[in-house]
Motif scaffolding. Structure first.
Motif, short mmCIF file in Angstrom:
data_model
loop_
_atom_site.label_atom_id
_atom_site.label_comp_id
_atom_site.label_asym_id
_atom_site.label_seq_id
_atom_site.Cartn_x
_atom_site.Cartn_y
_atom_site.Cartn_z
N ASP A 136 33.60 49.19 88.33
CA ASP A 136 32.22 49.65 88.37
C ASP A 136 32.12 50.94 87.57
O ASP A 136 32.60 51.98 88.00
N GLU A 137 31.54 50.86 86.39
CA GLU A 137 31.38 52.02 85.51
C GLU A 137 32.66 52.84 85.41
O GLU A 137 32.68 54.04 85.70
N SER A 186 26.41 47.24 91.77
CA SER A 186 27.45 47.74 92.68
C SER A 186 27.47 46.95 93.97
O SER A 186 28.53 46.67 94.53
N GLN A 220 32.68 52.62 91.74
CA GLN A 220 31.96 53.60 90.95
C GLN A 220 32.35 55.02 91.38
O GLN A 220 32.59 55.88 90.57
MG LIG Z 1 26.16 51.15 90.82
#
Ligand SMILES: [Mg+2]
Ligand SMILES: Nc1ncnc2c1ncn2[C@@H]1O[C@H](COP(=O)(O)OP(=O)(O)OP(=O)(O)O)[C@@H](O)[C@H]1O
Ligand SMILES: Nc1ncnc2c1ncn2[C@@H]1O[C@H](COP(=O)(O)OP(=O)(O)OP(=O)(O)O)[C@@H](O)[C@H]1O
Ligand SMILES: [Mg+2]
Lengths: 358, 383, 336, 503
Positions: D173-174, D51, D93
């Motif tokens: 991010d994810e 991240s 994220q």
């Molecule tokens: Mg992360």
């Protein structure tokens, strides 16, 4: 294999603590004390000091009460009105009748509890922002008390009651000082007890706290009750110290909030030391004394007070952000740090992450 | 006729006529020699009328002819009050209400509609405008919240052609039918300063406790006192207290820790007890003190038998506007500027006053002058 | 796909908070009319309506500005002192006569804007909570006012005073100016980038920043506008009173009252949600309430009590309905 | 989908990136190259620095050292807006949406279209609607406030926002952390459309299957260092995990204990329901792990919060250890021996600015203040057992990585020795190593006779950990399957007939 470091020594924690805004206020306190004593050597006389402390006890106690509310993420603007109410009750209910002292005090405590409970429930159950609830409570209390009394209290209550705010224990220590010490110690113990920690947790994240089984309604409401009770105690001391007057207590709420913030607590909750709030209150009074000694016109006092709180909060934030910068050269390399983190929610020393093996 | 400019003849308007082009006031210069001299004289002037009813006494001078308003009908009075936010105003307002009741009984008044501005100029201007536009006021009574700011609104009230009575604080216009007030702040200052000078040696330390800056009535008290005290070689330091006894106590305590304090000068009496207690708590000798005719002060004075004076800003003036209305209804002329007597309480009449006001709360004013009104004493006792 | 976005239950359009504010206003007006009539007076007279509108105008200016600041996630407790400062500065310059009107207005507004700029910069650059920053700035100014000015100061020429006294079709000019400002503020909020960003910053400064919004700008602008509007209120008071006064702002209690009016108008104290229209409604509710209490000669102390109670009850009402409840999927109380 | 495409010149190149926070270096000279039209997977354990690297590319952090090159030109971003202008869009994220604003306002935030000086609201709405349609989300009304959207819908808004930037590089991010398995396929389609337009995608995920489904190239980070970059075709799951963790994981899930016996029923529900779930009947026995599977929005979270009293059931009966109990608040639940580990760690599970110790003692202090002393004594050991990595017990939890935060959450609840543990997405957003740790804790608890009810969107996890699996759909339990079932069976049940066609 744990990678959790052991707790640092007490000494190191003490030094680290002084670096936080909540610790720094004690340094400020000492510095102001030294300045006052230099300006007026009479002040160093223990008798004088203890009298000064007695005089600041009401605001320091009020600040302690306000602290509980602020650390739980709320405001209490009704404090001054509670003090005024209690002063009027003291004058009208106790009056010159010694036998009414205990019932009178009981009534005052009851009123304090009721005000706190109403503030708390309106905030937690009715979900009205506490700023508004306590503002409304302030208006309502001032209005109601004056309406009932026609704006005039009967007169000063009996002297034996006023001794609480005026008298000396063993002819040396004023009762207000003892009261401050007792309240301070109790508040300190309370903040270390599960209740205080839960209060912090509620201030930090009420959802988490609720899902952890905290009765957030009870916990927050009790903070408001503590605040109203602190105001009650302050009121009892003030009516003892100075007698009945409708203007007593006016502005105490902002004074107390100022003290709490000067003591490094963060508006919005979750962070702060309770004794720093008291230290903040005493520092503020010392500052005013200093101004007085320096012969600065009292009309300038608000200006100084305003500048001080802005500076204190700004410096607290700057100090904290400076601590987050990795090292001097790297920090210089990016002077303009658009740090996304909110201003001052955090106040701990740097961390290093160690890697654990599995 | 209303005049709009600020340069009103000061002698016609002693208490407030000093409101000159305000630039000069900005520097905090409240002293006006001419007005000072006039009030100095008025202290010993002869007052017309019965000394038993001081609220009807006045110094001989210009009268307003009111024949045009003479009526047998009960009048609807409209009262724009600045506020009842301090004990002095509360006491006076009770007296006024009692007087109104008495006049309603006797058929002079039909009603008295009251609007309270809550210490706000803007609200009071709106209140007056409301009275004007609603149009059912036979007479206006105005107790201005501040002098200059209320002037235009009072002028508008005058323009309706109905009687306008201004009391307590004045305005910068002479359009009112009658402007009722006690002698004034300078007289207070002269009385108190002379008392301190008579009772203290040259070079004594005097602490002046003042409520707040910028209120003309209060500023005049201090302007006169400060002049006389410094001329007499006293060491004076003045503080603003916001009338808060806590603050008063702290100030005295600090002053005592720095040196002796021989005299206390106050511009209102309700904090005097706190000041006296500060001396007691510090174990210092009690000072010579000037307070007010406020009950807590008179009682403390009596209990401790100190050297003191109770200057007066005659509270009974709250009756006078309604009585003036009665005169207007009868077509009798009223003094254009109605200067009421203002007699300080001395040690000689102190005890009698305390006895006469037995049972009154602290925050009551001994020279309130309502003893002959029907509600006495309950209305003042049970507020 | 449809499983992701299609399965959601039908979203009901709910009554907006602003609509509720105005419903409350209508109820308050109706109740007032009944009470006033019962007292043998009349509510809907030109004089009374003008009185209400006048009462609205001053608090209105301050509350519009306060709305902007609160929407941006800050707070302004310094407004009373800005009001006083503007009246002092304006009156000082206008004392020279008609020629001083324009310079007086410009200077008063400029000084106000500067104070707002200071507020904004302290909040954004020094990162001091708006509550503390503006409390502090307010205290600083009040010390200056208290030390340098005693009693009234300067004067306003008659031409300037007409602003305070003119009625256009029964509506005070001051109210018209105030409503115009409200319109401009609403336009700014809804139709300019700045307005959108103001909402964004108040909603979440972090989100706004990551979306490329310069987060400090809306906050500073909101503070500048708020102070400027407070300055306008000060000038209007100058027109009404004809002299500058160092205490005229604190007399009106415009700090807490404007915040109360904003919240009464449905704006969230935490920022990001609310509208100027709602605030005007809130101000109107206050004005009607005050008016009817004055007409009924309610004890002034009781007035404060009622004001306090109304604020809390009204806000509790909004809070109650705006507690975010997801629409239930199953309504029946018995199991299937 | 992972078919190799011809390699273009890199659009974005990062090299030698160093970043430190509070004196701790979290990235030690990391490099990365992104090419047009490729999906570049970025993997690593929790706290590896994924991240952080993304935020640097996005201009949200300024690196202490290192260079960024766009089309071979060195660039540096002082703020996110500069990165966006340069064509780098980011889906973070954590959601970055203003919940009280409309979809359109969110999408155009910071770049509102104008006509003259005023914002062109109509165009904003129209363009957003078109945008949503172009990525296949026509069901969403651009004027809706985000607050009314489900998590998956919010994720779509995030992606729409990135796409609307006309970006050449989109980092995600994810993005699937909050999505159920089948919803991921929508994302796959969106990503496919984007790569066809020549957009480079940087894709961070802990779900290795997605990485292999989507990515052409994979970069592995470990402890802030660059382990390596490989074409996806050259790696398999096992090898990737070895590179991430630094060693081979023998299995993803701890073995089931042999011949363990189930105990008494600990939690029984009959006909339970509230506004969100209905007609719930289930039994969890001591020592048993029961999985709850379902699509996004099936009501698993609601079921757990019903049991826990956060959204109390309004009908039906609940029995705890055989005794009928009515739970009306979380406090009652805790007193009755229940624990709830929520899916939203930061929002509901932790007090972020309090210390590790304060958090670990949070539940004890709130509910059993009398036991605080003992719990404090036991805390260091318990945290050590969980292999918490932190600088000290007084460290604030907001500075811990996701996996370590989850360990603190577990510690909070273990301190009160619950008899029934409710787990909601227990491994969301945590890495393989930490996941394994959580699984071990679950096994150990079960062995101690604790009853466990676990809701999860990761089918392998449900299948690998549960003794029995209950499948939910539309707020009801629609069936039970054994752990030996295939993912397809569970999905078919969860999605109903509709999804069977898709599967
Ligand atoms: Mg992360
Ligand atoms: N703003 C910050 N302040 C201090 N430390 C930070 C900050 N942001 C990240 N860190 C630390 O930097 C390290 C890397 O964090 P990062 O979020 O990049 O990891 P990640 O690979 O994305 O992990 P995850 O898979 O859990 O999301 C962690 O140790 C984290 O605690
Ligand atoms: N913020 C919201 N506003 C309105 N409805 C919502 C919101 N969030 C979720 N929902 C709806 O509530 C229902 C249950 O959602 P929820 O996401 O909690 O279920 P779940 O099965 O626990 O899914 P998961 O655990 O995968 O998130 C769904 O219909 C969903 O669309
Ligand atoms: Mg869920």
């Amino acid at each position: 294999m744990t990678a959790v470091a052991v707790q640092p020594s007490l000494g190191r924690r003490f030094v680290a603590g002084l670096g936080t805004p909540s610790g720094a206020v004690f340094l400020l306190l000492v510095a102001l004390l030294v300045a006052v004593v230099v300006a007026n050597p009479n002040f160093a006389d223990p008798n004088q000091l203890v009298r000064f402390l007695a005089r600041t006890a009401p605001i320091a106690i009020a600040a302690i009460g306000q602290f509980f509310v602020i650390v739980s993420g709320e405001f209490d603007l009704s404090m001054g009105a509670v003090i005024a109410t209690q002063v009027v009750i003291a004058g009208n209910v106790i009056g010159q009748d010694e036998a009414m002292i205990l019932p009178g005090i009981a009534l005052m405590l009851l009123v304090g509890v009721v005000v706190g409970v109403v503030n708390g429930l309106l905030t937690t159950v009715a979900k009205v922002p506490s700023f508004i609830v306590t503002l409304g409570m302030m208006l309502a209390l001032y209005g109601f008390v004056r309406f009932l009394t026609g704006g005039a209290a009967t007169g000063n209550p009996v002297d034996s009651f006023r001794e609480i705010g005026r008298g000396l224990l063993l002819d040396t220590i004023p009762y207000p000082v003892i009261m401050l010490i007792v309240v301070g110690a109790a508040a300190w113990a309370l903040m270390r007890a599960p209740y205080g920690q839960t209060l912090l947790a509620v201030g930090d994240n009420p959802v988490t706290a609720r899902l952890s089984g905290t009765r957030t309604v009870v916990v927050k409401t009790s903070a408001f009750v503590l605040s109203a009770l602190a105001a009650t105690v302050a009121g009892i001391l003030l009516v003892g110290y100075a007698g009945v007057h409708p203007s007593i207590g006016q502005g105490y709420e902002f004074q107390a909030i100022t003290a709490v913030v000067l003591g490094g607590a963060v508006l919005g909750g979750g962070r702060g030391w309770v004794l720093s709030a008291a230290a903040g209150a005493i520092s503020l009074e010392l500052l005013f004394t200093l101004l007085n000694i320096a012969g600065i016109d009292a009309t300038w006092r608000p200006t100084v007070q305003g500048a001080i709180i802005i500076a204190a909060v700004a410096l607290g934030g700057v100090a904290w952000r400076a601590a987050r910068k990795p090292s001097a050269p790297a920090a210089a390399a990016r002077a303009e740090d658009p740090d996304p983190a909110p201003p001052s929610k955090t106040t701990t020393p740097p961390i290093t992450t160690t890697t654990g093996e599995q | 006729a209303c005049s709009t400019d600020g340069s009103v003849d000061p002698s016609a308007n002693p208490d407030t006529g000093t409101e000159q082009p305000a630039e000069t006031q900005a520097s905090g210069e409240w002293f006006d020699q001419a007005v000072y001299d006039e009030q100095f004289e008025q202290r010993s002037a002869t007052f017309e009328g019965d000394p038993e009813t001081p609220w009807l006494q006045y110094i001989d001078g210009e009268m307003t002819d009111t024949a045009e308003w003479a009526t047998d009908e009960p009048m609807r009075a409209c009262f724009a009050n600045a506020s009842i936010s301090n004990p002095w105003r509360q006491t006076g307002f009770i007296t006024m209400q009692q007087q109104a009741e008495a006049l309603t009984e006797s058929g002079v008044l039909a009603s008295m509609e009251v609007r309270d501005a809550g210490d706000d100029d803007n609200t009071q201007i709106a209140d007056i405008d409301y009275f004007i536009s609603q149009g059912d006021c036979d007479a206006f009574i105005i107790s201005p919240n501040s002098t200059a700011a209320l002037t235009p609104a009072v002028e508008r009230a005058c323009e309706t052609g109905r009687p306008v009575i201004v009391f307590d604080r004045g305005v910068d216009t002479d359009c009112a039918t009658s402007f009722i007030h006690p002698i004034g702040g300078y007289a207070w200052g002269i009385d108190t300063a002379e008392f301190l000078i008579d009772n203290l040696d040259e070079g004594s330390n005097i602490v002046a406790l003042r409520i707040l800056p910028g209120v003309d009535v209060l500023e005049h008290r201090w302007a006169a006192a400060e002049k006389l005290l410094t001329e007499a070689g006293m060491n004076v330091e003045d503080h603003f207290t916001g009338a808060d006894p806590t603050e008063i106590k702290s100030i005295i305590t600090d002053a005592l820790s720095a040196g002796d304090v021989d005299g206390i000068w106050m511009d209102a009496g309700d904090g005097a007890v706190a000041a006296i207690e500060a001396f007691e708590d510090a174990g210092a000798e009690l000072p010579v003190i000037t307070g007010e005719d406020e009950m807590s002060f008179l009682r403390a004075w009596q209990e401790r038998d100190i050297t003191a004076l109770g200057p007066v800003y005659s509270n009974f003036q709250w009756r006078t506007p309604l009585l003036a209305l009665e005169m207007i209804a009868n077509g009798e002329p009223v003094p254009t500027e109605w200067v009421l007597p203002q007699v300080p309480v001395t040690e000689d009449d102190r005890d009698a006053l305390i006895e006469a006001n037995e049972g009154m709360p602290d925050g009551h004013y001994a020279r309130f002058g309502g003893e002959d009104l029907p509600g006495f004493p309950d209305a003042w006792q049970n507020r | 796909m449809s499983a992701v976005v299609g399965a959601r239950p039908v979203r009901r359009r709910r009554l907006s908070t602003t609509a509720i504010v105005y419903l409350v206003l209508v109820a308050v007006v109706a109740l007032s009319a009944v009470l006033v009539t019962a007292a043998g007076k009349s509510f809907f007279t030109a004089g009374n309506l003008a009185a209400i509108l006048t009462l609205m105008s001053i608090l209105g200016f301050v509350a519009i500005g306060q709305t902007l600041v609160i929407l941006a996630g800050s707070l302004d407790l310094s407004v009373p002192y800005v009001v006083s400062t503007a009246s002092i500065v304006g009156a000082g310059i206008m004392a020279q006569g008609t020629a001083g009107i324009l310079p007086g207005v410009v200077a008063a507004l400029a000084v106000s804007a500067l104070i707002g700029l200071a507020n904004g910069l302290i909040v954004t650059r020094l990162r001091v909570h708006g509550f503390i920053a503006t409390l502090g700035v307010g205290l600083i100014i009040s010390g200056w006012l208290g030390t340098s000015f005693q009693g009234s100061f300067g004067s306003a020429p008659p031409e300037f005073r007409t602003i305070g006294a003119t009625l256009i079709a029964g509506v005070p000019l001051s109210t018209i100016i105030m409503l115009a400002c409200a319109g401009l503020a609403a336009l700014m909020l809804h139709r300019t980038r700045l307005g959108h960003h103001l909402y964004a910053v108040g909603g979440s400064a972090q989100v706004a920043r990551l979306s490329g919004v310069r987060t400090q700008v809306p906050v500073v602008v909101a503070h500048v506008l708020c102070s400027t509007l407070a300055g306008l209120a000060g000038l209007l008071l100058l027109a009404r009173t004809s002299v500058g006064s160092p205490t005229i702002g604190s007399q009106g209690g415009y700090d807490l009252m404007s915040i109360a009016a904003v919240v009464l108008g449905g704006t969230l104290l935490s920022g990001g949600v609310g509208s100027v229209l709602g605030t005007i409604g809130g101000v109107a509710i206050f004005a009607v309430l005050d008016n009817v209490m004055s007409v009924l000669e309610v004890n002034p102390f009781l007035k404060d009590f009622i004001r306090g109670a109304v604020i809390v009850v009204a806000v509790a009402l909004y809070a109650w309905r705006s507690i975010q409840r997801r629409p239930p999927r199953f309504r029946k109380e018995a199991g299937a | 989908m992972a078919a190799a495409r011809p390699l273009h010149a890199p659009v974005l190149r990062a090299s030698g990136i160093v970043q430190s926070f509070l004196g701790t270096t979290v990235l030690h000279g990391v490099g990365l190259e992104l090419r047009a039209g490729e999906v570049h997977g970025l993997v690593g354990e929790n706290g590896a620095g994924k991240s952080t690297l993304m935020k640097i590319l996005a201009g949200a952090h300024q690196p202490d050292a290192g260079t960024l090159e766009l089309d071979g030109e060195p660039v540096s971003f002082a703020s996110p807006i500069q990165a966006q202008r340069a064509g780098i869009a980011t889906v973070y994220q954590e959601f970055n949406l203003l919940v009280d604003r409309s979809i359109a306002e969110n999408v155009w935030l910071g770049r509102e279209p104008r006509r003259g000086p005023v914002v062109d609201r109509r165009r904003m709405l129209r363009d957003t609607q078109a945008l949503l349609e172009s990525i296949g989300a026509q069901g969403l009304d651009a004027g809706l406030p985000v607050r009314q959207l489900s998590v998956a819908e919010q994720q779509i808004v995030e992606i729409a926002k990135a796409v609307s930037l006309d970006a050449r590089v989109i980092s995600m991010d994810e993005p699937t952390a909050a999505l159920a398995d089948h919803e991921v396929s929508l994302l796959y389609r969106i990503i496919e459309r984007l790569t066809e337009r020549g957009i480079a995608i940087l894709y961070v995920s802990h779900r290795l299957r997605e990485i292999f489904d989507l990515c052409t190239t994979i970069t592995v980070l470990k402890d802030g260092t660059h382990v390596g970059t490989w074409p996806a075709a050259e790696l398999d799951e096992r090898g990737l995990v070895r590179r991430m963790v630094g060693r081979e994981l023998s299995a993803f899930f701890p073995d089931r204990p042999e011949g363990a016996e189930l105990g008494e029923p600990m939690l029984e529900l009959e006909g339970a329901g509230n506004g969100f779930v209905d007609d719930i009947a289930l039994t969890v026995r001591a020592g048993e792990i029961v999985g709850l599977a379902g699509l996004q929005g099936a009501g698993r979270t609601e079921l757990l919060s019903g049991v826990f009293g956060a959204d109390p059931f309004t009908r039906g009966t609940m029995r705890l250890q055989g005794r009928e109990t009515r739970i009306r608040s979380p406090r009652q639940a805790v007193r009755a021996g229940l624990a709830l580990i929520t899916e939203d760690r930061k929002g509901q599970g932790l007090s972020l600015s309090l210390s590790v110790l304060q958090n670990a003692l949070g539940v004890v202090r709130a509910v059993f203040p009398g036991r605080t002393g003992a719990a404090r004594q036991a805390a260091p050991e318990r945290l050590a057992e969980l292999a918490l990595v932190a600088r000290g017990l007084d460290q604030e939890v907001q500075f811990l990585s996701g996996g370590n935060q989850q360990k603190v959450v577990l510690a909070r609840w273990l301190a009160v020795a619950p008899r029934v543990v409710l787990l909601d997405e227990p491994t969301r957003g945590i890495d393989v190593g930490a996941k394994y740790g959580v699984y071990e804790v679950m096994r150990r608890l079960a062995a101690d006779g604790v009853a466990i009810l676990m809701a999860s969107s990761e089918l392998p996890e449900v299948l690998g950990m549960s003794d029995r699996i209950l499948v939910m759909r539309d707020g009801r339990i629609v069936g039970e399957v054994p752990p030996t079932s295939s993912e397809e069976d569970v999905l078919a049940l969860a999605a109903g007939a509709e999804a069977e066609a898709a599967a």
